[in-house]
Design an enzyme around this catalytic site. Sequence first.
Site, mmCIF file in Angstrom:
data_model
loop_
_atom_site.group_PDB
_atom_site.id
_atom_site.type_symbol
_atom_site.label_atom_id
_atom_site.label_comp_id
_atom_site.label_asym_id
_atom_site.label_seq_id
_atom_site.Cartn_x
_atom_site.Cartn_y
_atom_site.Cartn_z
ATOM 1 N N ASP A 268 0.830 -1.207 0.000
ATOM 2 C CA ASP A 268 0.000 0.000 0.000
ATOM 3 C C ASP A 268 0.863 1.254 0.000
ATOM 4 O O ASP A 268 2.041 1.228 0.350
ATOM 5 C CB ASP A 268 -0.934 0.021 1.218
ATOM 6 C CG ASP A 268 -0.189 0.080 2.543
ATOM 7 O OD1 ASP A 268 0.802 -0.652 2.700
ATOM 8 O OD2 ASP A 268 -0.601 0.861 3.430
ATOM 9 N N GLU B 230 0.123 -1.266 5.568
ATOM 10 C CA GLU B 230 1.197 -0.912 6.506
ATOM 11 C C GLU B 230 1.036 0.531 6.942
ATOM 12 O O GLU B 230 1.248 0.888 8.093
ATOM 13 C CB GLU B 230 2.563 -1.113 5.841
ATOM 14 C CG GLU B 230 3.754 -0.985 6.796
ATOM 15 C CD GLU B 230 4.316 0.425 6.936
ATOM 16 O OE1 GLU B 230 5.143 0.644 7.834
ATOM 17 O OE2 GLU B 230 3.918 1.325 6.167
HETATM 18 ZN ZN LIG Z 1 6.922 2.017 4.018
#
Ligand SMILES: [Zn+2]
Length: 435
Positions: A106, A201
């Site tokens: 992401d 993340e």
């Molecule tokens: Zn990163």
Amino acid sequence: MKSIVAFVLAVLCAGVANAQLKAPTEPVMDRFLRYVKIDTQSQEDQTTTPSTRKQLNLANLLAKELTALGAQNVRVSEFGIVYATVPGNLADNSKVPVIGFIAHMDTSPAVSGENVNAIIHKNYQGGDITLPKDPTQVITVAKNPVLKELIGDDIITADGTTLLGSDDKSGCAEIMTMIDILRQNPQIKHGTLAIAFTPDEEVGTGIEKFDVKGFGAKFAYTVDGEELGEISDETWSARTATVTFQGKSTHPGTAKGIMVNAMYAIGDYLNRFPHDILPETTADRVGFVHPYAGVIDVESSNLKILLRDFDVSGLDAKEKLLRDMVAQTVAKFPEVKISIDVKENYKNMKEVLKNYPELTNNAMEAARRAGLKPFLKPIRGGTDGSNLTFQGLPTPNLFTGGGNFHGKLEYNSRRGLEKSTETLVHLVQIFAEKS
Ligand SMILES: [Zn+2]
């Protein structure tokens, strides 16, 4: 093409004797440029993982490419995490620990990652870089002294309207290219590798769904850092405090002697924050307290505060400070009920990683073999690695060659991608040599 030859020679000179190394089937740069075109922006405060369905587009592509590269047991979990295994090629693979490599798919919710138009600034000759679609977006030498080391390199940026997505599609492309190189060159000896690409993340939730046991690694590396050579085995220890101020509301026309306005107490409390331990006044190894959100109201006000420090003792001292400040405000506003609640968020992974010095040492050695000058840099934040480390999978963080993450000035370079990949190839060899 020239850089592929240089890359192959560098690998060759560094230890694999009497073997002509073959280049990967696709240069890491081409792979990277394909991944950044796929919008994988994650979103805060979602109840599902992945937080955005579009992250699955990259997950499914990576799974397909892993299979094509000969990886085994390739799967995309119900949470959009891609797992795979690269079998070792040693006579006895059980003698070498299974090493994991993890990158996140992401990109930050802060800046759009839609229609990324990557610009290659070929043979950069120094000076500030103005991004073509928005002249106000300038990567300056003054703010990015690392640019001086990129002279002669091909720098990659977005066009000024989006982020680039180097964070962390660089890590994805580098891990994939390492697998490609290992497949092309079976004479490079290595143990079994566990591979994972994670969603979400940037919003902190993807790693909660990570199957540490199923992953099967003894140790792992996140490939999610910045400047070439930068290795991190330390993060913050982090807590969050909530201070609640309870007053008493009543109709203001008949409030005399009855109303207790909590807003004055919260104002008093805010005034007590020392200026020298705030995010805006600290850097490097100095921790901070950071009031970052709150509610202000007569009846009930509250304040949320981040506490950050590399040492638990420093974090304890900051918590004590916040509690002492509560006592002082209580003394001044005895009618307001004030309470403080402190929660632990994550801990400095160094507390665990100090017991596994070989993880950092091998990474430093791998970077040196790639011709880099490795250095340790503590992270003023948390990583997926800090979470995994405390779940029993010790996981330091490695550089990707990029910089200016989460913004329109984000960049990486051809050499950044190639040297990071080369370091990974050396790293798996070092683990095999030392076991
Ligand atoms: Zn990163």
